[in-house]
Design a protein around this motif. Sequence first.
Motif, PDB file in Angstrom:
ATOM      1  N   GLN A 305      -6.411 -41.795  -7.221  1.00  0.00           N
ATOM      2  CA  GLN A 305      -6.737 -43.097  -6.637  1.00  0.00           C
ATOM      3  C   GLN A 305      -6.555 -43.079  -5.126  1.00  0.00           C
ATOM      4  OE1 GLN A 305      -7.959 -45.844  -7.906  1.00  0.00           O
ATOM      5  NE2 GLN A 305      -7.742 -47.121  -6.074  1.00  0.00           N
ATOM      6  N   ALA A 306      -5.500 -42.412  -4.654  1.00  0.00           N
ATOM      7  CA  ALA A 306      -5.190 -42.428  -3.225  1.00  0.00           C
ATOM      8  C   ALA A 306      -6.101 -41.519  -2.409  1.00  0.00           C
ATOM      9  CB  ALA A 306      -3.726 -42.023  -3.011  1.00  0.00           C
ATOM     10  N   LEU A 307      -6.454 -40.349  -2.953  1.00  0.00           N
ATOM     11  CA  LEU A 307      -7.191 -39.355  -2.177  1.00  0.00           C
ATOM     12  C   LEU A 307      -8.634 -39.186  -2.607  1.00  0.00           C
ATOM     13  CD1 LEU A 307      -4.525 -36.506  -1.854  1.00  0.00           C
ATOM     14  CD2 LEU A 307      -4.931 -38.450  -0.337  1.00  0.00           C
ATOM     15  N   ASN A 308      -9.042 -39.866  -3.674  1.00  0.00           N
ATOM     16  CA  ASN A 308     -10.406 -39.737  -4.188  1.00  0.00           C
ATOM     17  C   ASN A 308     -10.760 -38.267  -4.441  1.00  0.00           C
ATOM     18  OD1 ASN A 308     -12.944 -40.667  -5.034  1.00  0.00           O
ATOM     19  ND2 ASN A 308     -13.832 -40.345  -3.009  1.00  0.00           N
ATOM     20  N   THR A 309      -9.843 -37.581  -5.143  1.00  0.00           N
ATOM     21  CA  THR A 309     -10.048 -36.178  -5.451  1.00  0.00           C
ATOM     22  C   THR A 309      -9.597 -35.909  -6.872  1.00  0.00           C
ATOM     23  OG1 THR A 309      -9.615 -33.929  -4.662  1.00  0.00           O
ATOM     24  CG2 THR A 309      -7.753 -35.440  -4.682  1.00  0.00           C
ATOM     25  N   ASN A 310     -10.097 -34.837  -7.454  1.00  0.00           N
ATOM     26  CA  ASN A 310      -9.705 -34.490  -8.812  1.00  0.00           C
ATOM     27  C   ASN A 310      -8.239 -34.081  -8.853  1.00  0.00           C
ATOM     28  OD1 ASN A 310     -12.195 -34.915 -10.063  1.00  0.00           O
ATOM     29  ND2 ASN A 310     -12.937 -32.891  -9.492  1.00  0.00           N
ATOM     30  N   ALA A 311      -7.521 -34.541  -9.864  1.00  0.00           N
ATOM     31  CA  ALA A 311      -6.130 -34.164 -10.085  1.00  0.00           C
ATOM     32  C   ALA A 311      -5.954 -34.004 -11.589  1.00  0.00           C
ATOM     33  CB  ALA A 311      -5.189 -35.229  -9.542  1.00  0.00           C
ATOM     34  N   ILE A 312      -5.598 -32.798 -12.036  1.00  0.00           N
ATOM     35  CA  ILE A 312      -5.508 -32.536 -13.451  1.00  0.00           C
ATOM     36  C   ILE A 312      -4.093 -32.079 -13.826  1.00  0.00           C
ATOM     37  CG2 ILE A 312      -7.940 -31.930 -13.675  1.00  0.00           C
ATOM     38  CD1 ILE A 312      -7.139 -28.999 -13.620  1.00  0.00           C
ATOM     39  N   VAL A 313      -3.696 -32.363 -15.047  1.00  0.00           N
ATOM     40  CA  VAL A 313      -2.381 -31.959 -15.538  1.00  0.00           C
ATOM     41  C   VAL A 313      -2.523 -30.609 -16.230  1.00  0.00           C
ATOM     42  CG1 VAL A 313      -0.480 -32.535 -17.085  1.00  0.00           C
ATOM     43  CG2 VAL A 313      -1.653 -34.358 -15.828  1.00  0.00           C
ATOM     44  N   ILE A 314      -1.663 -29.677 -15.849  1.00  0.00           N
ATOM     45  CA  ILE A 314      -1.675 -28.348 -16.458  1.00  0.00           C
ATOM     46  C   ILE A 314      -0.282 -28.028 -16.975  1.00  0.00           C
ATOM     47  CG2 ILE A 314      -3.557 -27.477 -15.044  1.00  0.00           C
ATOM     48  CD1 ILE A 314      -1.509 -26.103 -13.280  1.00  0.00           C
ATOM     49  N   ARG A 315      -0.202 -27.166 -17.965  1.00  0.00           N
ATOM     50  CA  ARG A 315       1.067 -26.737 -18.542  1.00  0.00           C
ATOM     51  C   ARG A 315       1.323 -25.305 -18.137  1.00  0.00           C
ATOM     52  NH1 ARG A 315       5.836 -28.803 -20.465  1.00  0.00           N
ATOM     53  NH2 ARG A 315       6.866 -27.255 -21.784  1.00  0.00           N
ATOM     54  N   GLN A 316       2.442 -25.064 -17.467  1.00  0.00           N
ATOM     55  CA  GLN A 316       2.789 -23.707 -17.016  1.00  0.00           C
ATOM     56  C   GLN A 316       3.644 -23.012 -18.060  1.00  0.00           C
ATOM     57  OE1 GLN A 316       1.757 -22.102 -14.233  1.00  0.00           O
ATOM     58  NE2 GLN A 316       2.787 -20.282 -15.034  1.00  0.00           N
TER      59      GLN A 316
END
Length: 316
Positions: A305-316
């Motif tokens: 919402q803040a940067l208008n960029t993709n942000a995905i959750v990953i599991r390490q």
Amino acid sequence: MNSARYVLPAILSVLLVACGGGTAVKPETGKAQPPSTQKAPSKKGGYYLDDGPGDNPPGDIDNIPDAVPRAETPLPRANRPYSALGHRYTPMTEHSPYKQRGVASWYGKRYHGQKTSSGEIYDMYGMTGAHTILPLPSYVRVTNPENGRSVVVRINDRGPFHDDRLIDLSYAAAYKLRLIEKGSGIVDVEALDANGKVIPLPQSAPPAQQSAKPLPAPPAERNAPTSTNAMNEPAVNQAVSGDYVQVGAFSLKANGDRLVETLQQQKLADNVQVENWYNAGTYRVRLGPYSSRQQAEAAAAKIKQALNTNAIVIRQ
């Protein structure tokens, strides 16, 4: 696209649709006359509202010359931080290294003759483009990896303001890359200097990996590099297991460093570590680990919402 074309965000959000491969294109809204040298787009593409090819295109668009890079000073008034469709953007104010792969779309007769964000008049048959943060004006090489075609365009406008798009191209540039029929497509974008060469990383900035660190961090610590291996490859961080938020992936370390700084400045790390993580030739900006996947998903939504960029959750 120029800034005027985004004054109706509600209409845009309804009209944007996705085609095969997950790329978003302009929805089909009536029949536009294509240039005589290329057939009309099929149903999988289409145009936004009454946009499309011009009614009287040049005889051979492929022979339109590319933009010729030259020394130009970025315009202060056109490179100030700005907001569009509820998102904040901070443009680059100098010609710096930039290389990124993403989705390119194009715009045509609907905006032909209108002012761009730099104050120039948009010519759909000129070799120009629109980008959210690259300096105005600047020059980039855009390559279609699917067919190897490449063009040089002058960035003189802002857009596209959608998190699934990287660059908007003039009709002529998109035509030469063979993106017209599909409406959009994957491209590689590289910043060029005044001599038409890819802008190299500064000699004072070796390709060393930035260390992970808790926020807030002192500037000296934020810029401290880790050791490199015998082949001068950045060292690969050994991450702690858990849920992370990945915000971007870059081939150039400088682009990742810039995103790390933006996340820190806007306090989007939520007291977790943020790092420009190197692995297999790619720099990945990520935050974490979070104590739960729910917290990671909430952080990803906040960053998007803040940067208008993709942000995905990953599991390490």
